[in-house]
Design a protein around this motif. Sequence first.
Motif, PDB file in Angstrom:
ATOM      1  N   HIS A   2      -3.387  39.836 -26.198  1.00 40.59           N
ATOM      2  CA  HIS A   2      -2.429  40.096 -27.260  1.00 40.59           C
ATOM      3  C   HIS A   2      -1.935  38.763 -27.827  1.00 40.59           C
ATOM      4  O   HIS A   2      -1.397  37.929 -27.092  1.00 40.59           O
ATOM      5  N   PRO A  42       2.279  38.522 -24.308  1.00 45.48           N
ATOM      6  CA  PRO A  42       1.397  38.042 -25.354  1.00 45.48           C
ATOM      7  C   PRO A  42       1.334  36.511 -25.413  1.00 45.48           C
ATOM      8  O   PRO A  42       2.230  35.830 -24.936  1.00 45.48           O
ATOM      9  N   SER A 164      -5.114  46.255 -33.944  1.00 43.24           N
ATOM     10  CA  SER A 164      -5.692  46.430 -32.620  1.00 43.24           C
ATOM     11  C   SER A 164      -6.978  47.228 -32.729  1.00 43.24           C
ATOM     12  O   SER A 164      -7.273  47.833 -33.765  1.00 43.24           O
ATOM     13  N   VAL A 173      -5.323  42.597 -29.486  1.00 43.53           N
ATOM     14  CA  VAL A 173      -4.176  43.010 -30.293  1.00 43.53           C
ATOM     15  C   VAL A 173      -3.637  41.775 -31.014  1.00 43.53           C
ATOM     16  O   VAL A 173      -3.478  40.712 -30.402  1.00 43.53           O
TER      17      VAL A 173
END
Length: 227
Positions: A2, A42, A164, A173
């Motif tokens: 992410h 992330p 995503s 993502v």
Amino acid sequence: MHFQLTPKAYGKVLAHCFKYPWKAVHGVLLATDTSSSPSADPCVVVDALPWGHNWLGLLPLAEVALQLTKVYCRQHQLRIVGYYVANERVGDIKFPSALEPVVRQLPGFSPTEATDASPLLLVVRNDRLAQLGEQDEPPFLPQVWRNQQWNTLPGLQEQSGTLSSTIESFPLVVSLDSTTTVGAVHRLLKNNTEVIDQFADFDEHLEVPTSDWIANAALNQLFAQSG
């Protein structure tokens, strides 16, 4: 994996596109160096360094830009985590093959180095730049390496400022830090065109050595004031 872009990083990518709308542009994405925790999720992209708008794919110039970027990263505890490109022709969303040798110079971008913490490669959807609005999704097409070339992320889904894949084998993502970031950044750039006029990339620095291509201080200050 992410990746989350801050307004500063997102805004610099857009500013690069807006400064040279008739050219293909490219640059790198930076995150705070987290050597002790390389798989942090992330991965927050905090900045973007604009490399060029001329001589697309000219490897020697890209190598110089890369070395200068590495020096900057060491000085500021940053690391290269991604790369972006916007093509010259409106609607062209294919990653240009001329840039493959450039990308392979970046840490982690060689296909043989692919891991769960692989870097981020973005193609900017230049056809969306003129229509950015309050609720629009980020105009990016994340790329993945398959069939010996870069391809748009399979099963791409756009929702609430997040891109995503709907395919489990491509767990990528890309998001912004807020659903309002697209509109806020676009308004800042639209209302401060003089800041875009001051924006410079490495190519411009080669022509005008005083160009502030690494810091782009005026733009940094603009986003600092917005916070």
